[in-house]
Design a protein around this motif. Structure first.
Motif, mmCIF file in Angstrom:
data_model
loop_
_atom_site.group_PDB
_atom_site.id
_atom_site.type_symbol
_atom_site.label_atom_id
_atom_site.label_comp_id
_atom_site.label_asym_id
_atom_site.label_seq_id
_atom_site.Cartn_x
_atom_site.Cartn_y
_atom_site.Cartn_z
ATOM 1 N N UNK A 121 -39.440 -21.594 70.303
ATOM 2 C CA UNK A 121 -40.678 -20.827 70.073
ATOM 3 C C UNK A 121 -40.455 -19.345 70.370
ATOM 4 N N UNK A 122 -39.701 -19.058 71.442
ATOM 5 C CA UNK A 122 -39.385 -17.664 71.782
ATOM 6 C C UNK A 122 -38.644 -16.980 70.633
ATOM 7 N N UNK A 123 -37.710 -17.704 70.005
ATOM 8 C CA UNK A 123 -36.951 -17.146 68.881
ATOM 9 C C UNK A 123 -37.900 -16.798 67.718
ATOM 10 N N UNK A 124 -38.782 -17.744 67.382
ATOM 11 C CA UNK A 124 -39.710 -17.499 66.271
ATOM 12 C C UNK A 124 -40.667 -16.343 66.597
ATOM 13 N N UNK A 125 -41.159 -16.310 67.828
ATOM 14 C CA UNK A 125 -42.064 -15.236 68.246
ATOM 15 C C UNK A 125 -41.381 -13.872 68.127
ATOM 16 N N UNK A 126 -40.111 -13.806 68.578
ATOM 17 C CA UNK A 126 -39.361 -12.543 68.492
ATOM 18 C C UNK A 126 -39.185 -12.108 67.045
ATOM 19 N N UNK A 127 -38.906 -13.094 66.167
ATOM 20 C CA UNK A 127 -38.727 -12.748 64.758
ATOM 21 C C UNK A 127 -40.020 -12.161 64.177
ATOM 22 N N UNK A 128 -41.177 -12.791 64.476
ATOM 23 C CA UNK A 128 -42.435 -12.314 63.915
ATOM 24 C C UNK A 128 -42.833 -10.941 64.495
ATOM 25 N N UNK A 129 -42.531 -10.700 65.767
ATOM 26 C CA UNK A 129 -42.780 -9.377 66.348
ATOM 27 C C UNK A 129 -41.942 -8.324 65.627
ATOM 28 N N UNK A 130 -40.645 -8.691 65.414
ATOM 29 C CA UNK A 130 -39.743 -7.757 64.731
ATOM 30 C C UNK A 130 -40.211 -7.515 63.296
ATOM 31 N N UNK A 131 -40.564 -8.609 62.594
ATOM 32 C CA UNK A 131 -41.025 -8.497 61.210
ATOM 33 C C UNK A 131 -42.312 -7.663 61.140
ATOM 34 N N UNK A 132 -43.245 -7.856 62.068
ATOM 35 C CA UNK A 132 -44.484 -7.078 62.098
ATOM 36 C C UNK A 132 -44.222 -5.604 62.311
ATOM 37 N N UNK A 133 -43.294 -5.326 63.256
ATOM 38 C CA UNK A 133 -42.953 -3.926 63.524
ATOM 39 C C UNK A 133 -42.387 -3.262 62.270
ATOM 40 N N UNK A 134 -41.491 -3.990 61.571
ATOM 41 C CA UNK A 134 -40.866 -3.442 60.363
ATOM 42 C C UNK A 134 -41.896 -3.190 59.264
ATOM 43 N N UNK A 135 -42.815 -4.152 59.086
ATOM 44 C CA UNK A 135 -43.831 -3.996 58.034
ATOM 45 C C UNK A 135 -44.733 -2.790 58.304
ATOM 46 N N UNK A 136 -45.146 -2.658 59.582
ATOM 47 C CA UNK A 136 -45.998 -1.501 59.932
ATOM 48 C C UNK A 136 -45.256 -0.186 59.672
ATOM 49 N N UNK A 137 -43.976 -0.190 60.062
ATOM 50 C CA UNK A 137 -43.185 1.027 59.872
ATOM 51 C C UNK A 137 -43.058 1.357 58.389
ATOM 52 N N UNK A 138 -42.789 0.332 57.539
ATOM 53 C CA UNK A 138 -42.602 0.563 56.113
ATOM 54 C C UNK A 138 -43.904 1.013 55.440
ATOM 55 N N UNK A 139 -45.024 0.417 55.854
ATOM 56 C CA UNK A 139 -46.319 0.805 55.278
ATOM 57 C C UNK A 139 -46.639 2.255 55.629
ATOM 58 N N UNK A 140 -46.372 2.615 56.873
ATOM 59 C CA UNK A 140 -46.699 3.975 57.315
ATOM 60 C C UNK A 140 -45.814 5.021 56.657
ATOM 61 N N UNK A 141 -44.613 4.610 56.249
ATOM 62 C CA UNK A 141 -43.692 5.554 55.587
ATOM 63 C C UNK A 141 -43.876 5.551 54.075
ATOM 64 N N UNK A 142 -44.868 4.778 53.564
ATOM 65 C CA UNK A 142 -45.154 4.778 52.137
ATOM 66 C C UNK A 142 -44.192 3.952 51.304
ATOM 67 N N UNK A 143 -43.616 2.917 51.901
ATOM 68 C CA UNK A 143 -42.665 2.067 51.173
ATOM 69 C C UNK A 143 -43.404 1.271 50.104
ATOM 70 N N UNK A 144 -42.827 1.190 48.903
ATOM 71 C CA UNK A 144 -43.459 0.486 47.781
ATOM 72 C C UNK A 144 -43.111 -1.004 47.813
ATOM 73 N N UNK A 145 -44.120 -1.852 47.933
ATOM 74 C CA UNK A 145 -43.908 -3.295 47.959
ATOM 75 C C UNK A 145 -44.215 -3.868 46.582
ATOM 76 N N UNK A 146 -43.155 -4.227 45.838
ATOM 77 C CA UNK A 146 -43.406 -4.888 44.549
ATOM 78 C C UNK A 146 -43.439 -6.398 44.778
ATOM 79 N N UNK A 147 -43.680 -7.141 43.696
ATOM 80 C CA UNK A 147 -43.818 -8.605 43.804
ATOM 81 C C UNK A 147 -42.537 -9.254 44.314
ATOM 82 N N UNK A 148 -41.385 -8.739 43.956
ATOM 83 C CA UNK A 148 -40.105 -9.305 44.400
ATOM 84 C C UNK A 148 -39.936 -9.150 45.909
ATOM 85 N N UNK A 149 -40.314 -7.948 46.413
ATOM 86 C CA UNK A 149 -40.182 -7.702 47.847
ATOM 87 C C UNK A 149 -41.115 -8.617 48.633
ATOM 88 N N UNK A 150 -42.359 -8.727 48.125
ATOM 89 C CA UNK A 150 -43.339 -9.583 48.816
ATOM 90 C C UNK A 150 -42.860 -11.043 48.828
#
Length: 853
Positions: free
Chosen positions: A113-142
């Motif tokens: 569970x700790x491993x999965x939690x760490x992954x989702x924290x990391x993934x959330x941090x990355x998504x917030x960072x990419x959204x704030x920097x104006x990264x374009x999310x197309x259907x393939x990326x999503x």
């Protein structure tokens, strides 16, 4: 092995894997930092994290659970640092799946569970960072992001299923292992209890046949008695094997450390080889003369190891021989005692070698198997060798034989050679043994090697002769002092041998069938032909080994035998009287204390399990009383307790010696030689004219008494006893079909009943179950000795209930037991007229306090 223990082992393995993975991940990150210009301040943190993790792992500073959580947190922090960079965004899922699979090894779902939690924290941090920097999310990326999230979720689910199934398997296997362990323990306890129960009647069989054999004049009857004794000794040996194996299997084997002489062990074993009944198999002992005279270790187990391996080889050897080689290798702690036993037997396939370490396995097991035994020999040997810190190897080839090698570390107490020949420069030996007559040529090789080692070890001149011409040639060229010749060679050349007897010592090496010519000065040496009797002859110590081993006697020694069972006293009285001792008996420790206050005894033989005061307590009180008077007592434990730890226990408690029941004469002789002064022991027992007349009268009286009993009363009274439910045949069997002795036991049984019933009722009323168990235990044994098996079995059940404190069963069964006991005693009384007068004059005559034999 329990579930927790196995989980601990998995934790230990996963610790190393997680730390190695963490180290690899950290090294990769350090490389990326340098190549991609990431934050350099993290570099020392990663380095100290890796060093700290390995330091915890090596030093085991914290508990396993705490350490693995520390490693995991370090791993997760490192993963977060790796995943929070844009270049690692789509690599995180693949890395985390690998980490989750790794953490499956821990069996801990919380870490997954700790491993999965760490992954989702990391993934959330990355998504917030990419959204704030104006990264374009197309259907393939999503789609890729959703696929990665699903992959991590799926891997976590799979890991949890694996851990859950793993736990289920462990729990089920634990249940099975527990059931098997309990079954094994019950079987071992049963075997140990059965073995212990059998020892009492076997003690009577061996003891009484030994006594009867000494007084019997008819050679045919004496031979039959000796055969019965040997059969009893074989049963005793098998009982000992069962006890040894159960101790090994239950992990309760004790290794004694005491001084012993290997020469005594080998001599005892050589004397016992005739019991194997295989005159067609040559047994050769090759003992290195340089072996230290006195070693320190468990001599009893060494003896059993050699005997088991020897008998095993003889059993599976149809023709040829068995070669026993014993030598030592010097080591800093003393020596390695090396035992090698090689035979020309049927051999084994490689697949069988592993199986023979299993209990009860025999290579030809089944209804048609050709050899006897319990199949415990090799497992016992392996258990003994392992317990003494040694090792064992087996080499075998089908049709060519087997070689077993054992090496056991031993301390050295006296480094003097075990064999020394004085004035060896004056000795010149010839052997006339025609090896060519052996069917298997390897036997000749065994003899040649043994003789060559004998010559080197003793430092004497020896010349072998295969033919009469060769012997005559040696006689004409050398001044021979000794000739060792085979029985057939001696008989075929009798005239020439008589001529040689005028000039040298002639020693005939033969089996039991050889008869020494009347008035001949030749010496007889019973096979096997080996070093120690040879050295004795060369040193002119006696006349070699005779057919009957020299008996020791202790005339005039005042002995006290203490045992609560009259039948055991009867057996002991007969055996010790045969040594010329003046035997007195006591039926309890308290009686022994009183008798020792009134009279001094040279030696006291003490039973262990007795009511009111056991043997150990009685021994200590006897020593205390003697110390007040400034005297020393010699007290020997005489008990059926034959487990490996018993001897150590009795000696440590303060006994001077230990003799197990059934009594083995060789062991009793050894203990008597050890505990009694040399002046008390002799090899002859003088008989005065008055004693001879008295013995003759006793024999005539006993013969007449037996005749009268058989003619007037025997059949009818025994038949009535059998109709009352007593197994008369079994009772007579225990008495060697001696109706007079059986009558004595019956009368003793009836006489003892008054006191036993009083005690049983008294202990029952007071609910003192330990005392009740002791008395009912005695009833169980004595009832069995006379053949009252139903009473014996019921007494056995009551003994078990008393030991468990089962009042319900005791209350329900006490009265029926007493009624059954009373009915039997009344029947015996009506048949044999047990009254107070008989009690005083006949039944207790042999053991009344102070009565000497």
């Amino acid at each position: 092995m329990g579930k927790n223990q196995r989980q601990n082992e998995m934790f230990e393995a996963s610790h190393g894997m997680i730390l190695i993975s963490y180290t690899i991940l950290s090294v990769v990150l350090m490389g990326e930092m340098l190549l991609l210009g990431w934050e350099e301040w993290v570099l020392p943190l990663l380095f100290f994290g890796v060093v700290g993790g390995w330091a915890l792992h090596i030093t085991h500073t914290l508990s396993e659970q705490v350490r693995i959580w520390i490693y995991s947190i370090l791993m997760m922090v490192t993963f977060f640092y790796y995943g929070c960079h844009e270049t690692s965004f789509f690599d995180c899922a693949v890395v985390m799946v690998g980490v989750i699979m790794l953490y499956t090894m821990t069996g801990n779902v919380h870490l997954i569970t700790l491993c999965q939690f760490t992954y989702f924290i990391t993934m959330g941090y990355d998504l917030i960072y990419l959204i704030r920097t104006g990264y374009h999310f197309d259907s393939l990326i999503i789609t890729r992001i959703l696929l990665h999230i699903g992959l991590v979720l799926m891997s976590g689910w799979i890991a949890r299923v694996v851990v859950r199934k793993w736990d289920e398997v462990l729990y089920k296997s634990d249940d099975k292992i527990h059931e098997l362990s309990e079954a094994t323990k019950r079987m071992n306890d049963f075997l140990a209890n059965v073995s212990h129960e059998i020892r009492t009647p076997i003690n009577a069989v061996i003891g009484l046949t030994t006594v009867s054999s000494k007084t019997e004049k008819d050679p045919a009857i004496r031979k039959n008695l000796d055969s019965i004794k040997e059969a009893g000794e074989r049963v005793t040996e098998q009982i000992g094997d069962i006890l040894d194996y159960t101790e090994i299997d239950m992990g309760k084997l004790m290794v004694n450390r005491e001084s012993y002489m290997l020469s005594s062990i080998v001599n005892d074993l050589a004397e016992r080889t005739h019991m194997l009944g295989r005159e067609d198999v040559e047994i050769i002992f090759d003992v290195d003369a340089k072996i230290p005279a006195v070693l320190r270790g468990d001599g009893g187990k060494i003896k059993k190891i050699i005997w088991h391996l020897l008998t095993n080889s003889v059993k599976f050897t149809k023709k040829g021989g068995v070669y026993v080689k014993i030598y030592t290798l010097e080591r800093p702690y003393g020596v390695n005692l090396c035992i090698e036993i090689e035979d020309t037997g049927i051999g084994m396939e490689e697949s069988e070698i592993d199986k023979i370490f299993e209990k009860f396995y025999q290579s030809d097991s089944g209804r048609s198997r050709r050899v006897g035994g319990l199949g415990l020999g090799i497992p016992i040997v392996y258990g003994f060798v392992k317990s003494m810190g040694g090792f064992m190897t087996i080499d075998s080839e089908v049709g060519r034989g087997t070689r077993v090698s054992v090496s056991i570390p031993q301390e050295v107490e006296n480094s003097v050679s075990c064999m020394v020949v004085s004035e060896r420069e004056k000795i010149c030996i010839a052997t006339f043994l025609q090896y060519s007559t052996f069917e298997v040529s390897k036997v000749q090789q065994y003899y040649n090697e043994m003789i060559a080692n004998l010559v080197r070890g003793l430092g004497v001149l020896l010349y072998p002769a295969q033919t009469l011409e060769e012997l005559q040639n040696l006689d004409s060229h050398y001044h021979l002092t000794h000739l060792f010749v085979g029985a057939r060679e001696f008989e075929d050349n009798r005239a020439y041998m008589d001529e040689l007897l005028r000039r040298m010592e002639v020693v005939v090496v033969a089996d039991d069938s050889f008869t020494v010519p009347k008035d001949s000065p030749i010496k007889y040496m019973r096979k096997p032909f080996y070093c120690f009797p040879v050295a004795s002859v060369l040193n002119e110590i006696g006349r070699g080994r005779s057919k009957d081993s020299e008996k020791i006697y202790t005339p005039g020694i005042k002995a006290l035998v203490v045992d609560d069972e009259p039948m055991n006293l009867l057996v002991a009285n007969g055996i010790f009287s045969g040594y010329g001792m003046l035997v007195s008996t006591a039926d309890s420790g308290i009686t022994a204390l009183n008798m020792c206050e009134q009279e001094d005894y040279d030696i006291i033989f003490m039973d262990h399990m007795m009511p009111e005061m056991d043997g150990i307590e009685a021994m200590k009180k006897l020593r205390t009383n003697a110390a007040r008077k400034g005297k020393e007592l010699c007290i020997v434990a005489l008990t059926a307790n034959a487990v490996s730890s018993a001897k150590n226990m009795f000696i440590s408690e303060g006994f001077d010696g230990f003799v197990p029941k059934p009594i083995e004469i060789a062991e009793l002789d050894r203990v008597l030689k050890k505990v009694l002064p040399k002046s008390a022991i002799t090899t002859s027992l003088p008989e005065t004219e008055e004693q001879a007349q008295e013995n003759t009268m006793k024999e005539e009286t006993a013969s007449e008494s037996k005749h009268v009993l058989t003619e007037e009363y025997g059949d009818s009274r025994l038949s009535e006893l059998a109709e009352a439910g007593v197994d008369v045949t079994l009772g007579l069997h225990y008495c060697q079909n001696d109706t007079e002795f059986y009558k004595t036991l019956l009368m003793q049984f009836g006489s003892d009943s008054r006191e036993k019933k009083t005690k049983l009722n008294d202990y029952f009323e007071k609910k003192t179950w330990p005392d009740y168990a002791i008395v009912v235990h005695a009833l169980k044994s004595t009832a069995k000795m006379i053949g009252a098996m139903d009473l014996s079995e019921n007494a056995k059940s009551m003994e078990a209930a008393a030991k468990e404190g089962n009042e319900a069963e005791l209350t329900a069964s006490h009265e029926p037991l007493m009624q059954q006991y009373t009915t039997l005693c009344d029947k015996i009384d009506s048949l044999y007229g047990i009254n107070e007068e008989e009690d005083d004059s006949e039944v207790l005559e042999f053991w009344e306090g102070g009565q000497e034999s």
